[in-house]
Design a protein around this motif. Structure first.
Motif, PDB file in Angstrom:
ATOM      1  N   UNK A 105      29.666  59.798  37.667  1.00  0.00           N
ATOM      2  CA  UNK A 105      30.155  61.105  37.224  1.00  0.00           C
ATOM      3  C   UNK A 105      29.324  62.263  37.771  1.00  0.00           C
ATOM      4  N   UNK A 106      28.022  62.047  37.953  1.00  0.00           N
ATOM      5  CA  UNK A 106      27.153  63.112  38.492  1.00  0.00           C
ATOM      6  C   UNK A 106      27.538  63.409  39.943  1.00  0.00           C
ATOM      7  N   UNK A 162      33.133  68.101  43.159  1.00  0.00           N
ATOM      8  CA  UNK A 162      34.304  68.919  42.797  1.00  0.00           C
ATOM      9  C   UNK A 162      33.973  70.249  42.109  1.00  0.00           C
ATOM     10  N   UNK A 163      32.813  70.337  41.448  1.00  0.00           N
ATOM     11  CA  UNK A 163      32.520  71.548  40.670  1.00  0.00           C
ATOM     12  C   UNK A 163      32.427  72.771  41.586  1.00  0.00           C
ATOM     13  N   UNK A 188      31.488  56.403  43.887  1.00  0.00           N
ATOM     14  CA  UNK A 188      31.614  55.273  42.970  1.00  0.00           C
ATOM     15  C   UNK A 188      30.625  54.185  43.362  1.00  0.00           C
ATOM     16  N   UNK A 189      30.425  53.242  42.436  1.00  0.00           N
ATOM     17  CA  UNK A 189      29.516  52.125  42.691  1.00  0.00           C
ATOM     18  C   UNK A 189      29.863  50.982  41.758  1.00  0.00           C
ATOM     19  N   UNK A 202      23.609  77.722  35.088  1.00  0.00           N
ATOM     20  CA  UNK A 202      24.591  77.733  36.193  1.00  0.00           C
ATOM     21  C   UNK A 202      25.719  76.739  35.915  1.00  0.00           C
ATOM     22  N   UNK A 203      25.347  75.542  35.430  1.00  0.00           N
ATOM     23  CA  UNK A 203      26.369  74.516  35.153  1.00  0.00           C
ATOM     24  C   UNK A 203      27.253  74.968  33.992  1.00  0.00           C
ATOM     25  N   UNK A 204      26.622  75.529  32.972  1.00  0.00           N
ATOM     26  CA  UNK A 204      27.360  76.031  31.808  1.00  0.00           C
ATOM     27  C   UNK A 204      28.367  77.093  32.254  1.00  0.00           C
ATOM     28  N   UNK A 205      27.922  78.013  33.119  1.00  0.00           N
ATOM     29  CA  UNK A 205      28.797  79.091  33.604  1.00  0.00           C
ATOM     30  C   UNK A 205      29.974  78.518  34.408  1.00  0.00           C
ATOM     31  N   UNK A 206      29.693  77.491  35.231  1.00  0.00           N
ATOM     32  CA  UNK A 206      30.756  76.879  36.052  1.00  0.00           C
ATOM     33  C   UNK A 206      31.799  76.198  35.167  1.00  0.00           C
ATOM     34  N   UNK A 207      31.332  75.539  34.097  1.00  0.00           N
ATOM     35  CA  UNK A 207      32.268  74.866  33.172  1.00  0.00           C
ATOM     36  C   UNK A 207      33.096  75.909  32.428  1.00  0.00           C
ATOM     37  N   UNK A 208      32.426  76.941  31.928  1.00  0.00           N
ATOM     38  CA  UNK A 208      33.146  78.001  31.195  1.00  0.00           C
ATOM     39  C   UNK A 208      34.206  78.664  32.064  1.00  0.00           C
ATOM     40  N   UNK A 209      33.896  78.812  33.360  1.00  0.00           N
ATOM     41  CA  UNK A 209      34.825  79.481  34.278  1.00  0.00           C
ATOM     42  C   UNK A 209      36.137  78.705  34.399  1.00  0.00           C
ATOM     43  N   UNK A 210      36.108  77.390  34.143  1.00  0.00           N
ATOM     44  CA  UNK A 210      37.315  76.560  34.242  1.00  0.00           C
ATOM     45  C   UNK A 210      38.078  76.507  32.923  1.00  0.00           C
ATOM     46  N   UNK A 211      37.485  77.066  31.870  1.00  0.00           N
ATOM     47  CA  UNK A 211      38.097  76.986  30.545  1.00  0.00           C
ATOM     48  C   UNK A 211      38.643  78.348  30.120  1.00  0.00           C
ATOM     49  N   UNK A 212      39.772  78.311  29.461  1.00  0.00           N
ATOM     50  CA  UNK A 212      40.354  79.519  28.885  1.00  0.00           C
ATOM     51  C   UNK A 212      39.345  80.096  27.893  1.00  0.00           C
ATOM     52  N   UNK A 213      39.151  81.421  27.864  1.00  0.00           N
ATOM     53  CA  UNK A 213      38.198  81.997  26.907  1.00  0.00           C
ATOM     54  C   UNK A 213      38.547  81.608  25.464  1.00  0.00           C
ATOM     55  N   UNK A 214      37.506  81.427  24.662  1.00  0.00           N
ATOM     56  CA  UNK A 214      37.692  80.999  23.271  1.00  0.00           C
ATOM     57  C   UNK A 214      38.633  81.935  22.512  1.00  0.00           C
TER      58      UNK A 214
END
Length: 200
Positions: free
Chosen positions: A67-68, A74-75, A60-61, A151-163
């Motif tokens: 957020x980055x 945490x990612x 924080x600042x 890589x970031x897209x894959x990490x986010x998708x991994x935390x989400x239930x498949x569509x």
């Protein structure tokens, strides 16, 4: 005491959920945006800045939570993500309860919650609307975002239930890989069906 019919609006990253939420708002339906609540709570002077700094030093600042930095902290780390969720979710829940109280006389309200199923939020709503698009449309939208990569897209998708699973559990599905006018018409039909006399 009557209360509004609560619609849970969700969808994976890049599916067009924000666009559909805006369409509900255009139809006069109050929309609680969980992401916006998080931004406010993590912004300058926000209630979550201190507890997040205590749990994740250096994230924080002056502008509130970076957020980055927090994302990097945490990612891909399940334990860290759970620690963060334990700080954020109760605060957002309190915000959501205030929103519901403020709109107690509305026939229907929308809770726009990205991780609705993943956090068990579907138990808090009366009906679930899932926003969906074809995988190739989703990929193109997400990878066009600043700072996004495979890589970031894959990490986010991994935390989400498949569509496909979200669609299977939904009460209603709104497609966004069709002309915008069709998506808007689908939202209007939904509002008319969920809140008779409200839709146009």
């Amino acid at each position: 005491m009557t209360r509004p019919l609560v619609v849970g609006l969700t969808g994976s990253i890049g599916m067009g959920k924000s666009t559909v939420a805006a369409m509900f708002a255009d139809e006069g339906v109050p929309v609680f945006d969980a992401d916006a609540a998080v931004h406010r709570l993590q912004g300058p002077g926000g209630h979550l800045v201190e507890p997040i700094e205590a749990a994740f030093p250096g994230t924080t600042g002056a502008g509130g939570v970076d957020r980055a930095s927090l994302g990097r902290a945490v990612l891909g780390d399940d334990a860290a993500m759970k620690r963060l969720e334990a700080i954020v979710h109760p605060a957002v829940g309190a915000d959501r309860a205030r929103f519901l109280a403020d709109h107690a006389d509305a026939p229907v309200v929308v809770f726009d919650i990205p991780l609705l199923f993943e956090t068990g939020g579907d138990r808090l709503v009366d009906t679930v609307v899932v926003v969906s698009a074809a995988p190739e449309v989703q990929r193109a939208r997400v990878l066009a975002r600043p700072g996004m990569d495979e890589a970031r897209f894959a990490a986010i998708l991994a935390r989400q239930l498949p569509d496909a699973e979200k669609r299977a559990r939904a009460d209603h599905v709104v497609a966004t890989d069709v002309p915008l006018v069709e998506t808007r018409a689908a939202v209007r039909r939904l509002v008319a069906c969920l809140a008779p006399g409200k839709g146009g």
